[in-house]
Design an enzyme around this catalytic site. Structure first.
Site: not given
Ligand code: DGL
Length: 281
Positions: A24, A86, A165
């Site tokens: 994401s 993700c 972040e």
């Molecule tokens: N990349 C997402 C995950 O591993 C975390 C960041 C988001 O919520 O987009 O679930």
């Protein structure tokens, strides 16, 4: 590990094609880092859907739509395999994909589950992730399947991603938030905790402090990369060139991504290309 049907060309042709990695946003760079650690000769094409993050509080339909659009992008790039870094997309979208693609698609969940079920001695495992990942119940379901007497305790930790972040992963506020989310794991006497989100490996120190030294943390990015190394070698798909090349694509302004990338990748990225996923439909 969920693998979708794919139309395999001669594997010899495909060995030196890049590995696609989708996330994401920024967090999937933890997977890029581990993939390059375990597979230094591989080339990578990374896509972070920065215009639409976070995925972690979105619905299944939305995450499925976004993921399909990302897959169309990778279809235009000729990758030999697509890794969905993700956790949220792996939990919500991958079980719903039913199309055939030109490459196998792997999500991050199974590798972490497999490792956790090997490491636990008391069959009491904790999982932390985004709201969407935890609500999907996928870790719980797969862990229970791995052993009939497995007890699973899950907790969504939505504030971890913005803290990380912001670069506050070891700030006093991170200790407080982590203590609040994770205190119940102590009562449940887990001995393994799966970090079921791209970002959480960056908060290991703080998470360890909250759950105690006797709890082993499973870094799903690392487990995933190890598993992919095995898969590529079994399929005779490991790159056989010394040249490795990484390309990075995002769906929003690249500056922020470039600036924060070293937090996750532990090295700088010089060049990031902005794309519009609409163009790949
Ligand atoms: N990349 C997402 C995950 O591993 C975390 C960041 C988001 O919520 O987009 O679930």
């Amino acid at each position: 590990m969920k693998k979708h049907m794919f139309l395999q060309k001669d594997s010899k042709d495909r060995r030196n094609l890049p590995i696609g990695i989708f996330d994401s946003g920024l967090g999937g760079l933890t997977v890029v880092k581990e993939v390059l650690n375990f597979l230094p000769h591989e080339s990578v094409i990374y896509l972070g859907d920065t215009a639409r993050l976070p995925y972690g509080n979105k619905s299944e339909d939305t995450v499925l739509r976004f993921t399909k659009e990302a897959i169309s992008f990778f279809s235009s790039k000729d990758v030999k395999i697509l890794l969905v870094a993700c956790n949220t997309a792996s939990s919500l979208a991958l079980p719903k994909l039913d199309d055939d693609y030109n490459f196998p698609i792997y999500g991050v969940i199974d590798a972490g589950v497999e490792e956790a079920s090997k490491v636990t001695r008391v069959n009491r495992v904790g999982v932390v992730g985004t709201k969407a990942t935890i609500q999907s119940g996928i870790y719980e379901k797969k862990l229970r399947k791995s052993s009939s007497n497995m007890e699973v305790y899950s907790k969504a930790c939505p504030l971890f991603v913005p803290l990380i972040e912001e670069g506050w992963m070891e700030d006093s506020i991170a200790y407080k938030v982590s203590e609040k989310y994770l205190k119940d794991f102590k009562k449940e006497k887990i001995d393994v905790l799966i970090l079921g989100c791209t970002h959480y490996p960056l908060m290991k120190t703080v998470i360890k402090y909250a759950v105690g030294d006797n709890v082993a943390l499973i870094d799903s990015a690392r487990s995933f990369a190890k598993k992919i190394k095995e898969f590529l070698s079994e399929q005779n798909l490991s790159a056989d060139t010394a040249q490795s090349n990484c390309e990075f694509y995002v769906t929003d302004e690249p500056r922020l991504f470039r600036e924060r990338s070293s937090l996750f990748l532990e090295k700088d990225i010089d060049f990031v290309t902005k794309i519009n996923l609409e163009d790949y439909k």
